[in-house]
Design a protein around this motif. Structure first.
Motif, mmCIF file in Angstrom:
data_model
loop_
_atom_site.group_PDB
_atom_site.id
_atom_site.type_symbol
_atom_site.label_atom_id
_atom_site.label_comp_id
_atom_site.label_asym_id
_atom_site.label_seq_id
_atom_site.Cartn_x
_atom_site.Cartn_y
_atom_site.Cartn_z
ATOM 1 N N LEU A 74 0.803 -1.222 0.000
ATOM 2 C CA LEU A 74 0.000 0.000 0.000
ATOM 3 C C LEU A 74 0.843 1.282 0.000
ATOM 4 O O LEU A 74 0.541 2.206 -0.764
ATOM 5 C CB LEU A 74 -0.974 -0.009 1.179
ATOM 6 N N PRO A 75 1.896 1.381 0.805
ATOM 7 C CA PRO A 75 2.659 2.634 0.780
ATOM 8 C C PRO A 75 3.301 2.936 -0.572
ATOM 9 O O PRO A 75 3.487 4.093 -0.925
ATOM 10 C CB PRO A 75 3.729 2.410 1.855
ATOM 11 N N TRP A 76 3.655 1.889 -1.336
ATOM 12 C CA TRP A 76 4.400 2.093 -2.578
ATOM 13 C C TRP A 76 3.549 1.905 -3.823
ATOM 14 O O TRP A 76 3.954 2.304 -4.913
ATOM 15 C CB TRP A 76 5.578 1.110 -2.635
ATOM 16 N N LYS A 95 12.480 3.263 -1.169
ATOM 17 C CA LYS A 95 11.290 2.427 -1.390
ATOM 18 C C LYS A 95 11.548 0.964 -1.057
ATOM 19 O O LYS A 95 10.601 0.191 -0.902
ATOM 20 C CB LYS A 95 10.809 2.546 -2.838
ATOM 21 N N PHE A 96 12.814 0.560 -0.977
ATOM 22 C CA PHE A 96 13.127 -0.857 -0.793
ATOM 23 C C PHE A 96 13.130 -1.208 0.691
ATOM 24 O O PHE A 96 13.734 -0.518 1.505
ATOM 25 C CB PHE A 96 14.476 -1.188 -1.435
ATOM 26 N N ILE A 97 12.448 -2.304 1.023
ATOM 27 C CA ILE A 97 12.305 -2.707 2.419
ATOM 28 C C ILE A 97 13.204 -3.903 2.708
ATOM 29 O O ILE A 97 13.633 -4.609 1.797
ATOM 30 C CB ILE A 97 10.842 -3.065 2.745
ATOM 31 N N ALA A 132 11.390 -4.858 -7.524
ATOM 32 C CA ALA A 132 10.202 -4.598 -6.724
ATOM 33 C C ALA A 132 10.642 -4.182 -5.322
ATOM 34 O O ALA A 132 11.773 -4.461 -4.902
ATOM 35 C CB ALA A 132 9.326 -5.842 -6.666
ATOM 36 N N PHE A 133 9.764 -3.542 -4.574
ATOM 37 C CA PHE A 133 10.171 -3.010 -3.273
ATOM 38 C C PHE A 133 10.603 -4.108 -2.313
ATOM 39 O O PHE A 133 11.340 -3.871 -1.372
ATOM 40 C CB PHE A 133 9.043 -2.173 -2.660
ATOM 41 N N TYR A 134 10.161 -5.355 -2.579
ATOM 42 C CA TYR A 134 10.431 -6.432 -1.630
ATOM 43 C C TYR A 134 11.559 -7.365 -2.061
ATOM 44 O O TYR A 134 11.963 -8.227 -1.292
ATOM 45 C CB TYR A 134 9.161 -7.260 -1.401
ATOM 46 N N GLY A 135 12.040 -7.245 -3.317
ATOM 47 C CA GLY A 135 13.097 -8.168 -3.719
ATOM 48 C C GLY A 135 13.517 -8.009 -5.172
ATOM 49 O O GLY A 135 12.776 -7.451 -5.993
#
Length: 659
Positions: free
Chosen positions: A328-330, A447-449, A481-484
């Motif tokens: 949702l944030p990104w 943006k990357f977590i 992607a923000f997660y990987g």
């Protein structure tokens, strides 16, 4: 008289000594035609710039990716100069190079007409012939504001200097740097100023270094891509290192227009885009539905053989699910707006992965179940801006052939290798054969977590797999992607265009966010690795790509109608109906054209519909229990026994060959 100081540089791997004040062009002995710029210590520089002590210098050839981009950027400047000479009231936006060309945005009173573009192109050719010199000079913010006081959009970019906004828009401002630069276009004979623009460069030495260009079209574009900003007029052009290369590109565009899936979809009665439904929401007609079904049936079989398990998830969910996943944030701007039910906020889903995580978490998991491969033909909805919606290749409602694999860290590399092999074999079955890989990684963006160490491990695993595949690997920093990180399979179609198709994303973050666990062999609780895999990307987009790849002439196994029976006269129709019955018993999709049209028109209709096979029958064929076997390319075999003809059709279908 004192000696001129000397500098040591490295040129083509060898150390050289040059006089202080030597330009990169002089060091490279560049003529400004075959070599248009220099790369010094990894950065692109003008040929007119001076070398520095310790520089490692390489030539930038005009036909290289960087060389083409520089030619295109320089051509954009020439176009902007021509526009302002012909339309003095025009205010400048931005003018970057893009894939296969360039554009420049202008604030003008009236939209450009085709006649306007002809005038602009004519003036551009005069400027190119003149050989104006591109001359770079640094300026302070204050001087730039004063010099460009009549250009409101440039003033805005100067205000953004050092901010993310300017960089995101491809603006000609040195983002994050302390220096602004202006490029002057100078008369080669007098040195007088002809035109100037705020730009970070580099550029070709003179306008004569632009070998070939052509203006293509114009259209509206919002300033800095926001609908809240003024709409400017954008002129698109193309530029190349030679006239031959440009001619090749223009020929490819002609072929692409013939293959446009939107036109073919209507002509072949495959799909349509009813305005009553809204932009980017296609419907599939019966013939298009057959192709989709064949694609889905094929994937169900292949995934079943590979150990995948099919699941199903709903179209809507509570918004909180995407808070948990981190989307949702990104990703909120790409989602449809939320709606409320019974005091709870819901959204239509833009992706399936969070729901698959819930399936994994629904009960306890053991290491013995891993890898667990879940797959789904899941309908998702994304709010694409109206300006980018394009046929089937950019839609708002789509069906993803989505898969998520949960495995141990020890299984991770082996699973990725197996996935890439699986993906390539599937794409080859659909008739695509030329591939390269793109590795999208994180950059310094916020943006990357997740833990950078996890990112490094995931990136190394993907890179190892990509390199071992033997395919060309291209890096895409910041494209993850923000997660990987992810590997994307880039495939070339029949006319040489590249399409991004399958993706394999390695995710060490979502399993933690959803608190996914499995019991390891030693009894401990461990977090699984999650691999996202979209093979087609979406069924809609892949069908659009295939339609253009085959120009609508699908191979027999995908063709909605595989055979048309054509009676030479009305009296022969019942015989072909019997042939059709036997063919249908073998699974062949066959129609008999019993219309009042003449035989030759029936053949033309079948060819126009791009049907792979035609079976013709007359008196002699009926007497011999045979047919005339006609192929889509016009070849024909006469007197073929019916069983033999049916067997040949079945063989072509089963082997997935093109005819």
């Amino acid at each position: 008289m004192s000696a001129v100081p000397e500098l040591r540089i490295t040129l083509a791997g060898a150390e050289r000594v040059v006089a202080e004040g030597t330009t990169y062009g002089e060091a490279l002995q560049a003529d400004g035609r075959s070599v248009v710029a220099a790369r010094a210590n990894g950065e692109l520089r003008d040929l007119a710039a001076r070398v520095a002590e310790g520089d490692e210098v390489e030539p930038v050839e005009v036909g290289s990716p960087d060389g083409r981009a520089i030619v295109r950027h320089s051509t954009a400047h020439v176009m902007a100069q021509a526009v302002q000479e012909l339309f003095p009231e025009a205010k400048l936006g931005i003018g970057p190079p893009v894939d296969n060309g360039f554009y420049y945005d202008f604030d003008v009173k009236n939209p450009f007409t085709p006649e306007d573009l002809k005038r602009v192109e004519k003036r551009m050719r005069e400027i190119v012939k003149q050989g104006q010199i591109f001359s770079r000079r640094p300026v302070s913010d204050e001087d730039a504001l004063e010099e460009l006081a009549a250009e409101p959009y440039k003033l805005e970019l100067i205000g953004l200097k050092g901010g993310a906004g300017a960089q995101a828009d491809g603006a000609d401002v040195e983002v994050g740097g302390a220096e602004l630069t202006i490029y002057d276009n100078l008369d080669p004979k007098t040195g007088d100023l002809c035109w100037k623009d705020l730009c970070r460069g580099p550029h070709v030495p003179t306008t004569r270094s632009i070998p070939a260009f052509k203006l293509m079209r114009s259209g509206g574009a919002y300033w800095r891509g926001s609908e809240k900003n003024p709409q400017l007029q954008r002129i698109y052009g193309t530029a190349w290192e030679s006239r031959d290369k440009q001619d090749e590109y223009l020929h490819m565009l002609e072929e692409a227009e013939k293959r446009d899936h939107r036109r073919l979809g209507a002509e072949l009665d495959l799909f349509s885009f009813p305005s009553e439904l809204g932009s980017g929401l296609p419907v599939f007609h019966p013939k298009g539905g057959i192709i989709r079904k064949e694609m889905e049936d094929y994937m169900r079989r292949r995934q079943g053989e590979a150990g995948y398990e099919f699941v199903n998830t709903p179209h809507i969910t509570k918004s909180q699910l995407f808070e948990t996943s981190g989307h949702l944030p990104w990703y909120a701007e790409d989602m449809f707006p939320p709606f409320e039910l019974e005091g709870v906020e819901y959204r239509v889903k833009p992706m399936n992965c969070p729901m698959h995580n819930l399936i994994f978490r629904a009960r306890g998991r053991s290491y013995r179940e891993l890898p667990l491969r879940l797959c789904e033909f899941g309908s998702v909805y994304r709010y694409e801006k109206s300006g980018v919606v394009h046929g089937l290749t950019r839609v708002r409602g789509m069906t993803q052939d989505d898969s998520h694999i949960y495995c141990t860290r020890e299984q991770m590399v082996g699973e990725i290798k197996s996935l890439l092999t699986f993906v390539l074999s599937v794409l080859r079955d659909f008739g695509l054969s030329e591939f390269y890989l793109e590795l999208s990684t994180r950059d310094d963006s916020d943006k990357f977590i997740g833990d950078p160490a996890d990112w490094d491990e995931a990136t190394d695993a993907l890179r190892q797999t990509a390199l071992e595949s033997g395919l060309e690997l291209v890096d895409d920093p910041g494209g993850a992607a923000f997660y990987g990180p992810k590997i994307s399979v880039q495939a070339k179609d029949a006319i040489g265009r590249t399409w991004q198709l399958s993706t394999i994303q390695l995710d060490l973050n979502q399993p933690k966010r959803f608190e996914l666990e499995y019991q390891a062999a030693d009894g401990s609780r461990q977090t699984p690795v999650m691999i996202h895999r979209a093979l087609f990307g979406s069924i809609e987009r892949f069908l659009g790509v295939l339609t253009e790849h085959y120009a609508g002439a699908f191979p027999p196994w995908l063709a909605p109608v595989q055979v048309v029976g054509i009676p030479i006269a009305e009296a022969h129709a019942s015989y072909l109906q019997d042939v059709a019955k036997r063919a249908r018993e073998r699974g062949i999709r066959i129609e008999v054209d019993a219309s009042d049209d003449r035989m030759q028109k029936k053949i033309r209709n079948a060819q126009k519909s791009k049907v792979p096979f035609m079976l013709l029958a007359g008196d002699e064929d009926i007497a011999n229990g045979a047919v005339s076997f006609r192929f889509r390319n016009g070849e024909q075999k006469n007197g073929v026994p019916v069983d033999e003809a049916i067997n040949e059709i079945v063989d072509a279908i089963e082997r997935r060959i093109q005819v």
